[in-house]
Each structure stands twice: as C-alpha cells, then as structure tokens.
Write a protein that holds these residues in place. Structure first.
Motif, mmCIF file in Angstrom:
data_model
loop_
_atom_site.group_PDB
_atom_site.id
_atom_site.type_symbol
_atom_site.label_atom_id
_atom_site.label_comp_id
_atom_site.label_asym_id
_atom_site.label_seq_id
_atom_site.Cartn_x
_atom_site.Cartn_y
_atom_site.Cartn_z
ATOM 1 N N TYR A 97 27.353 -43.930 153.496
ATOM 2 C CA TYR A 97 27.852 -45.014 152.668
ATOM 3 C C TYR A 97 29.405 -44.827 152.542
ATOM 4 O O TYR A 97 30.448 -45.588 152.125
ATOM 5 C CB TYR A 97 27.762 -44.490 151.420
ATOM 6 N N ILE A 98 30.145 -44.633 154.152
ATOM 7 C CA ILE A 98 31.812 -44.397 154.577
ATOM 8 C C ILE A 98 31.481 -45.627 155.067
ATOM 9 O O ILE A 98 31.621 -45.686 155.678
ATOM 10 C CB ILE A 98 31.786 -43.373 155.212
ATOM 11 N N LYS A 99 32.559 -46.577 154.620
ATOM 12 C CA LYS A 99 33.146 -47.798 154.860
ATOM 13 C C LYS A 99 34.249 -47.953 155.646
ATOM 14 O O LYS A 99 34.047 -48.282 156.439
ATOM 15 C CB LYS A 99 33.479 -48.381 153.703
ATOM 16 N N GLU A 100 34.838 -47.052 154.894
ATOM 17 C CA GLU A 100 36.196 -47.034 156.418
ATOM 18 C C GLU A 100 37.477 -45.640 155.649
ATOM 19 O O GLU A 100 37.026 -45.077 154.952
ATOM 20 C CB GLU A 100 37.549 -48.270 155.735
ATOM 21 N N ILE A 117 42.991 -37.182 155.493
ATOM 22 C CA ILE A 117 42.082 -38.253 155.987
ATOM 23 C C ILE A 117 41.749 -38.939 154.972
ATOM 24 O O ILE A 117 41.293 -37.480 153.951
ATOM 25 C CB ILE A 117 40.920 -38.513 157.087
ATOM 26 N N LYS A 118 41.708 -40.068 154.419
ATOM 27 C CA LYS A 118 41.500 -40.823 152.906
ATOM 28 C C LYS A 118 40.482 -41.539 153.719
ATOM 29 O O LYS A 118 39.978 -41.915 154.150
ATOM 30 C CB LYS A 118 42.227 -41.667 152.955
ATOM 31 N N VAL A 119 38.545 -41.197 153.101
ATOM 32 C CA VAL A 119 37.729 -41.466 152.837
ATOM 33 C C VAL A 119 37.168 -42.674 151.676
ATOM 34 O O VAL A 119 37.198 -42.437 150.768
ATOM 35 C CB VAL A 119 36.186 -40.359 153.011
ATOM 36 N N ILE A 120 37.382 -44.134 152.521
ATOM 37 C CA ILE A 120 36.377 -45.139 151.275
ATOM 38 C C ILE A 120 34.890 -45.211 151.444
ATOM 39 O O ILE A 120 34.906 -45.354 152.586
ATOM 40 C CB ILE A 120 37.355 -46.241 151.316
ATOM 41 N N ILE A 154 21.851 -40.763 147.572
ATOM 42 C CA ILE A 154 23.202 -40.004 147.045
ATOM 43 C C ILE A 154 24.073 -40.366 147.853
ATOM 44 O O ILE A 154 24.436 -40.761 148.643
ATOM 45 C CB ILE A 154 22.686 -38.230 147.091
ATOM 46 N N ALA A 155 25.085 -40.913 146.535
ATOM 47 C CA ALA A 155 26.699 -41.102 147.560
ATOM 48 C C ALA A 155 27.630 -39.874 147.676
ATOM 49 O O ALA A 155 27.852 -39.555 149.055
ATOM 50 C CB ALA A 155 27.529 -42.156 146.713
ATOM 51 N N VAL A 156 28.074 -38.913 146.587
ATOM 52 C CA VAL A 156 28.591 -38.406 146.805
ATOM 53 C C VAL A 156 28.034 -37.542 146.273
ATOM 54 O O VAL A 156 27.706 -37.448 144.658
ATOM 55 C CB VAL A 156 29.958 -38.527 145.955
ATOM 56 N N SER A 166 35.172 -46.227 146.654
ATOM 57 C CA SER A 166 36.227 -44.575 145.517
ATOM 58 C C SER A 166 36.322 -44.110 146.815
ATOM 59 O O SER A 166 35.948 -44.465 148.168
ATOM 60 C CB SER A 166 34.446 -43.758 145.046
ATOM 61 N N SER A 167 37.360 -43.583 146.245
ATOM 62 C CA SER A 167 37.867 -42.730 147.599
ATOM 63 C C SER A 167 37.768 -40.987 147.682
ATOM 64 O O SER A 167 38.430 -41.032 146.619
ATOM 65 C CB SER A 167 39.485 -43.390 147.762
ATOM 66 N N TYR A 168 38.083 -40.481 148.769
ATOM 67 C CA TYR A 168 38.316 -39.335 148.029
ATOM 68 C C TYR A 168 39.147 -38.508 149.829
ATOM 69 O O TYR A 168 39.180 -39.182 150.277
ATOM 70 C CB TYR A 168 36.613 -38.027 148.935
ATOM 71 N N PHE A 169 39.692 -36.957 149.824
ATOM 72 C CA PHE A 169 40.299 -36.667 150.534
ATOM 73 C C PHE A 169 39.477 -35.764 151.805
ATOM 74 O O PHE A 169 38.461 -34.582 150.929
ATOM 75 C CB PHE A 169 41.595 -36.574 149.926
ATOM 76 N N VAL A 170 39.719 -35.266 153.151
ATOM 77 C CA VAL A 170 38.952 -34.783 153.695
ATOM 78 C C VAL A 170 40.142 -33.776 154.182
ATOM 79 O O VAL A 170 41.218 -33.620 154.727
ATOM 80 C CB VAL A 170 38.453 -35.079 155.250
ATOM 81 N N SER A 171 39.901 -32.706 153.474
ATOM 82 C CA SER A 171 40.555 -31.935 154.071
ATOM 83 C C SER A 171 41.312 -30.964 155.535
ATOM 84 O O SER A 171 40.168 -31.206 155.949
ATOM 85 C CB SER A 171 40.975 -30.423 152.995
#
Length: 147
Positions: free
Chosen positions: A110-113, A122-125, A60-62, A130-135
């Motif tokens: 699975y976090i690349k950067e 924070i932006k998580v790639i 599972i990635a997300v 795929s990218s997501y934001f940390v609130s």
C-alpha cells in the motif's frame, strides 16, 4: 483421508512440514498450491462492539503500537484493536509487512510513494494519503526491502 497434526519445535515458524504416504507423492504439488493460496487472517477486536473479528492480512494497511495493544487500520479506513504488543505481532506477519519505526508496521503493497526528509529520515505516503516516517534505525532495512 485422515489428517494428523504434529508439532516440531526444531523447525522455523514459516515452515510447514507435510508427511504423506509415498503413494501420494503425485498429490504434493496440489497440496502445496492449496497451502500457498490460503490467505492468513488476523483476529482483531472491533472496538465498537468489543467482538473478535477475522480480517485478511492483505487488507491491513498499518499496525501501530498503542502501549500494550496495537491499533490496526485496514485500507478502507476501519480501525481495530489487537491485544498484543507490536514485537509479537511482527513475528506473525508475512513478508509484505515492514517495521518502519518503533511504533509502526506498514504493508508495503500500500505504499504509494516515499521521499527523504530532514534528519536522515524517509517519509512514506500510503495509498490513502496517510503519511509515516521511517526512523534512521530502520532505513537500511526499508531500502533493502523496497529495492
């Protein structure tokens, strides 16, 4: 060998209690290794045919909230549904998963950067780009987990 299961509400969900005869004490190491090497699975719904499928937690990635359900995306890109709310899913996951905002849980393996962005987020790639934001609310927990 006979196996007997008992429930004890007084212990934490992450603890497994095994009671053996004192003569079997030399087997405790083997029992612990066997329990630790078995990987947890999650039962999800394949939306294409509405069947229940077991997937490994490590694939599972997300996991994202979709109202009263969750969408589960594995690293291969396949999407599944989970008939639980995100807060109940979070309780059953292992330490590799991290909630980064109110709608998203990511698998930290699975976090690349990641990099900081505007508004103290924070932006998580991930590995699949795929990218997501940390609130802001989850930043302290995010930094503590990845350091």
């Amino acid at each position: 060998m006979k196996v007997i299961f008992e429930a004890d509400a007084g212990i934490d969900r992450s603890v497994t209690k095994v009671i053996t005869n004192p003569a079997d004490q030399e087997n405790w190491i083997h029992i612990e290794e066997a329990l630790n090497t078995t990987e947890k699975k999650l039962v999800v719904i394949n939306a294409k045919n509405n069947r229940n499928v077991q997937i490994l937690l490590s694939s599972i990635a997300v996991i994202e909230s979709e109202d009263r359900m969750c969408s589960v995306r594995v690293i291969t890109g396949e999407m599944f549904l989970l008939n639980k709310r995100l807060k109940f899913v979070e309780e059953s996951l292992d330490s590799y998963f991290l909630k980064i905002n109110n709608q998203t849980i990511v698998n930290t393996s699975y976090i690349k950067e990641f990099s900081s962005t505007d508004n103290a987020r924070i932006k998580v790639i991930l590995n699949d780009n795929s990218s997501y934001f940390v609130s802001r609310f989850y930043i302290k927990n995010f930094r503590g987990k990845l350091s």
